[in-house]
Design a protein around this motif. Structure first.
Motif, PDB file in Angstrom:
ATOM      1  N   UNK A 163      99.703  79.286  -0.447  1.00 18.01           N
ATOM      2  CA  UNK A 163      99.947  77.884  -0.797  1.00 18.01           C
ATOM      3  C   UNK A 163      98.817  77.355  -1.690  1.00 18.01           C
ATOM      4  N   UNK A 164      99.215  76.577  -2.671  1.00 17.08           N
ATOM      5  CA  UNK A 164      98.233  76.004  -3.586  1.00 17.08           C
ATOM      6  C   UNK A 164      97.369  74.982  -2.848  1.00 17.08           C
ATOM      7  N   UNK A 165      96.069  75.012  -3.136  1.00 15.93           N
ATOM      8  CA  UNK A 165      95.185  74.077  -2.464  1.00 15.93           C
ATOM      9  C   UNK A 165      95.440  72.667  -2.993  1.00 15.93           C
ATOM     10  N   UNK A 166      95.597  71.724  -2.070  1.00  7.69           N
ATOM     11  CA  UNK A 166      95.909  70.364  -2.489  1.00  7.69           C
ATOM     12  C   UNK A 166      94.650  69.645  -2.955  1.00  7.69           C
ATOM     13  N   UNK A 167      94.820  68.878  -4.013  1.00  7.03           N
ATOM     14  CA  UNK A 167      93.692  68.164  -4.586  1.00  7.03           C
ATOM     15  C   UNK A 167      93.592  66.763  -3.970  1.00  7.03           C
ATOM     16  N   UNK A 168      92.393  66.425  -3.490  1.00  2.72           N
ATOM     17  CA  UNK A 168      92.199  65.088  -2.911  1.00  2.72           C
ATOM     18  C   UNK A 168      92.015  64.072  -4.035  1.00  2.72           C
ATOM     19  N   UNK A 169      92.892  63.080  -4.073  1.00  2.00           N
ATOM     20  CA  UNK A 169      92.712  62.032  -5.083  1.00  2.00           C
ATOM     21  C   UNK A 169      91.808  60.936  -4.515  1.00  2.00           C
ATOM     22  N   UNK A 170      92.031  60.608  -3.241  1.00  2.43           N
ATOM     23  CA  UNK A 170      91.200  59.589  -2.595  1.00  2.43           C
ATOM     24  C   UNK A 170      90.685  60.079  -1.257  1.00  2.43           C
ATOM     25  N   UNK A 171      89.442  59.732  -0.968  1.00  2.00           N
ATOM     26  CA  UNK A 171      88.864  60.010   0.345  1.00  2.00           C
ATOM     27  C   UNK A 171      88.369  58.685   0.905  1.00  2.00           C
ATOM     28  N   UNK A 172      88.971  58.272   1.993  1.00  2.00           N
ATOM     29  CA  UNK A 172      88.581  57.021   2.642  1.00  2.00           C
ATOM     30  C   UNK A 172      87.692  57.407   3.812  1.00  2.00           C
ATOM     31  N   UNK A 173      86.466  56.907   3.796  1.00  2.00           N
ATOM     32  CA  UNK A 173      85.490  57.360   4.784  1.00  2.00           C
ATOM     33  C   UNK A 173      84.907  56.222   5.604  1.00  2.00           C
ATOM     34  N   UNK A 174      85.223  56.227   6.888  1.00  2.00           N
ATOM     35  CA  UNK A 174      84.679  55.258   7.845  1.00  2.00           C
ATOM     36  C   UNK A 174      84.716  53.828   7.309  1.00  2.00           C
ATOM     37  N   UNK A 175      85.827  53.455   6.722  1.00  2.00           N
ATOM     38  CA  UNK A 175      85.939  52.154   6.072  1.00  2.00           C
ATOM     39  C   UNK A 175      86.068  51.033   7.100  1.00  2.00           C
ATOM     40  N   UNK A 176      85.228  50.010   6.901  1.00  2.00           N
ATOM     41  CA  UNK A 176      85.273  48.838   7.786  1.00  2.00           C
ATOM     42  C   UNK A 176      85.378  47.566   6.957  1.00  2.00           C
ATOM     43  N   UNK A 177      86.182  46.648   7.439  1.00  2.00           N
ATOM     44  CA  UNK A 177      86.252  45.336   6.804  1.00  2.00           C
ATOM     45  C   UNK A 177      86.270  44.263   7.883  1.00  2.00           C
ATOM     46  N   UNK A 178      85.102  43.627   8.057  1.00  2.00           N
ATOM     47  CA  UNK A 178      85.004  42.563   9.051  1.00  2.00           C
ATOM     48  C   UNK A 178      84.998  41.234   8.310  1.00  2.00           C
ATOM     49  N   UNK A 179      85.856  40.321   8.725  1.00  2.00           N
ATOM     50  CA  UNK A 179      85.853  38.989   8.123  1.00  2.00           C
ATOM     51  C   UNK A 179      85.091  38.043   9.042  1.00  2.00           C
ATOM     52  N   UNK A 180      84.151  37.314   8.448  1.00  2.00           N
ATOM     53  CA  UNK A 180      83.402  36.332   9.214  1.00  2.00           C
ATOM     54  C   UNK A 180      84.085  34.997   9.106  1.00  2.00           C
ATOM     55  N   UNK A 181      84.836  34.640  10.126  1.00  2.00           N
ATOM     56  CA  UNK A 181      85.463  33.328  10.066  1.00  2.00           C
ATOM     57  C   UNK A 181      84.668  32.380  10.939  1.00  2.00           C
ATOM     58  N   UNK A 182      83.381  32.217  10.594  1.00  2.00           N
ATOM     59  CA  UNK A 182      82.474  31.370  11.345  1.00  2.00           C
ATOM     60  C   UNK A 182      82.009  32.096  12.582  1.00  2.00           C
ATOM     61  N   UNK A 183      80.745  32.462  12.597  1.00  2.00           N
ATOM     62  CA  UNK A 183      80.215  33.236  13.715  1.00  2.00           C
ATOM     63  C   UNK A 183      80.423  32.489  15.027  1.00  2.00           C
ATOM     64  N   UNK A 184      80.620  33.103  16.170  1.00  2.00           N
ATOM     65  CA  UNK A 184      80.661  34.555  16.342  1.00  2.00           C
ATOM     66  C   UNK A 184      82.061  35.128  16.156  1.00  2.00           C
ATOM     67  N   UNK A 185      82.939  34.355  15.533  1.00  2.00           N
ATOM     68  CA  UNK A 185      84.318  34.832  15.387  1.00  2.00           C
ATOM     69  C   UNK A 185      84.444  35.812  14.229  1.00  2.00           C
ATOM     70  N   UNK A 186      84.392  37.059  14.572  1.00  2.00           N
ATOM     71  CA  UNK A 186      84.462  38.078  13.550  1.00  2.00           C
ATOM     72  C   UNK A 186      85.808  38.791  13.704  1.00  2.00           C
ATOM     73  N   UNK A 187      86.536  38.940  12.616  1.00  2.00           N
ATOM     74  CA  UNK A 187      87.802  39.669  12.686  1.00  2.00           C
ATOM     75  C   UNK A 187      87.568  41.078  12.147  1.00  2.00           C
ATOM     76  N   UNK A 188      87.727  42.056  13.039  1.00  2.00           N
ATOM     77  CA  UNK A 188      87.570  43.435  12.592  1.00  2.00           C
ATOM     78  C   UNK A 188      88.912  43.900  12.032  1.00  2.00           C
TER      79      UNK A 188
END
Ligand SMILES: Nc1ncnc2c1ncn2[C@@H]1O[C@H](COP(=O)(O)OP(=O)(O)O)[C@@H](O)[C@H]1O
Ligand SMILES: [Mg+2]
Length: 313
Positions: free
Chosen positions: A1-26
Motif C-alpha cells: 500500500x502506498x504511504x499516505x501523505x499527511x497534509x495536516x497534523x493537529x497537535x494537542x490543540x486547545x482553545x479556551x475562551x475567557x468569558x470573564x474570569x473564572x468562567x473559562x470555556x474549554x
C-alpha cells in the motif's frame, strides 16, 4: 500500500475562551489527529462540542491557547511573514452552514465568487476574471446567466453551490466544510455531498467535513472523528466506526440515526451516554489509544483492554 501523505497534523490543540474570569470555556481541550492528502475526515458531535472552533483554530482565525497545527509540515500558529500567511490563506478555504448568511446580499454572484480571485490577483484582466467566474459556475452545476444575480434569487442548495464556487476560485488544497448541508432539505443534501465528492475526485481536494450527527457523513468521509465536550473520543475509518463503535458516546450518536425501515424505527432504542459511567482512578491516564490499527478511542489502559476483548469475542 502506498504511504499516505499527511497534509495536516493537529497537535494537542486547545482553545479556551475567557468569558470573564473564572468562567473559562474549554471549547477544545487538547485534540490531536492527522488529515491525509485527498481524504475526507468527518468531524461529528453535538452542538457546542467544539467542531467550529476546531475548524477556525486550524485555519488560524483564532490563536491557539496551546498546541499547534502543521500544514505540509509547517507550523500554522508559529511566526509567519505576510506573504507566507497570504499563501496559507489561499491554500485553505471554508464553506459554511448557512449559505445565505455567508453570502453578502448586496453583492452580485460574480463579485462574491471573484472575491478570492481579486485578493490573490489570479486574473490578468476583467475578461479573464469573468471567464473564471463562468467556468466556476459551471463546475458547481450553475450557469453563466447566474453571474449577474443576487443571493436572494437562489434556493438554499444553489446558494451552497455559490459558496463552493467561491471557495474553489483560489484553487485551494484543503477545504473545511462546517455543516455545509445541515440547513438544507434532505433531498438537496445528497446533491451537495455528491458535488463535493465529484470535485474532490477531479481536483484532489482534502476535506474536513463537520456535521452534528452521523447520518450523512458516512457517504462522504473516509475516516470519522467523534467529539464530545472539546475532546476527541473516537477516531476510525468510516465503515469501522459504524460497524464497531467502541466509545459509549459514539454508540449513543449512532443510536440516534433514524432508520428507513418503519418496523425497525418502532423498536429502535435511543442509547443515552452517561459520562460518569467511566469511573477513572486518579492515577489513570485517559488518552487516545489505538484499539486496532487506525481505530483510536479516548480511554484508560483498563478500558483499552475491555475494548480489545470486545473485538476478540
Ligand atoms: N468566540 C467565542 N467566545 C466564547 N465562547 C465561544 C466562542 N465560540 C464558541 N464558544 C463556545 O465554545 C463551545 C464550542 O463552540 P463551537 O465550536 O461553536 O461548537 P460546535 O461548532 O460544535 O457547535 C461552546 O460552548 C461555545 O459557546
Ligand atoms: Mg458549529
Amino acid at each position: 500500500m502506498q504511504k499516505k501523505e499527511k497534509l495536516l497534523e493537529i497537535r494537542n490543540l486547545k482553545q479556551y475562551f475567557n468569558i470573564g474570569k473564572p468562567n473559562e470555556v474549554k471549547a477544545i481541550d487538547g485534540i490531536s489527529f492527522d488529515i491525509y492528502k485527498g481524504e475526507t475526515l468527518g468531524l461529528v458531535g453535538e452542538s457546542g462540542c467544539g467542531k467550529s472552533t476546531t475548524g477556525r483554530t486550524i485555519i488560524r482565525l483564532y490563536d491557539a491557547t496551546e498546541g499547534d497545527v502543521f500544514f505540509k509540515g509547517e507550523s500554522v500558529h508559529g511566526k509567519k511573514s505576510r506573504s507566507e500567511l497570504k499563501k496559507f490563506n489561499r491554500s485553505i478555504q471554508m464553506i459554511f452552514q448557512d449559505p445565505y448568511a455567508s453570502l453578502n446580499p448586496r453583492m452580485k454572484v460574480s463579485d462574491i465568487i471573484a472575491e478570492g480571485i481579486d485578493i490573490h490577483n489570479l486574473a490578468r484582466n476583467g475578461k479573464e476574471r469573468m471567464e473564471q467566474v463562468y467556468s466556476l459556475l459551471e463546475t458547481v452545476g450553475l450557469n453563466r446567466e447566474h453571474a449577474n444575480r443576487y443571493p436572494h434569487e437562489f434556493s438554499g442548495g444553489q446558494r451552497q453551490r455559490i459558496g463552493i464556487a467561491r471557495a474553489l476560485a483560489v484553487q485551494p488544497e484543503f477545504i473545511i466544510a462546517d455543516e455545509p448541508i445541515s440547513a438544507l432539505d434532505v433531498s438537496i443534501q445528497a446533491q451537495v455531498v455528491n458535488l463535493m465528492k465529484k470535485l474532490q475526485h477531479e481536483k484532489g481536494l482534502t476535506y474536513l467535513f463537520i456535521a452534528h450527527d452521523l447520518s450523512m457523513v458516512k457517504y462522504i468521509s473516509d475516516r470519522i472523528g467523534v467529539m464530545y465536550f472539546g475532546k476527541l473520543v473516537e477516531l476510525a475509518p468510516a465503515e469501522e466506526l459504524y460497524s464497531n463503535p467502541l466509545h459509549p458516546y459514539t454508540q449513543s450518536l449512532l443510536s440516534a440515526i433514524p432508520l428507513p425501515d418503519p418496523e425497525f424505527e418502532r423498536t429502535r432504542r435511543r442509547k443515552t451516554y452517561d459520562p460518569s459511567s467511566h469511573q477513572y482512578a486518579d492515577h489513570e491516564e485517559v488518552i487516545m489509544r489505538e484499539v486496532k490499527p487506525g481505530h483510536f478511542v479516548h480511554c484508560s489502559e483498563q478500558e483499552l483492554k475491555k475494548y480489545q476483548a470486545q473485538y476478540k469475542s
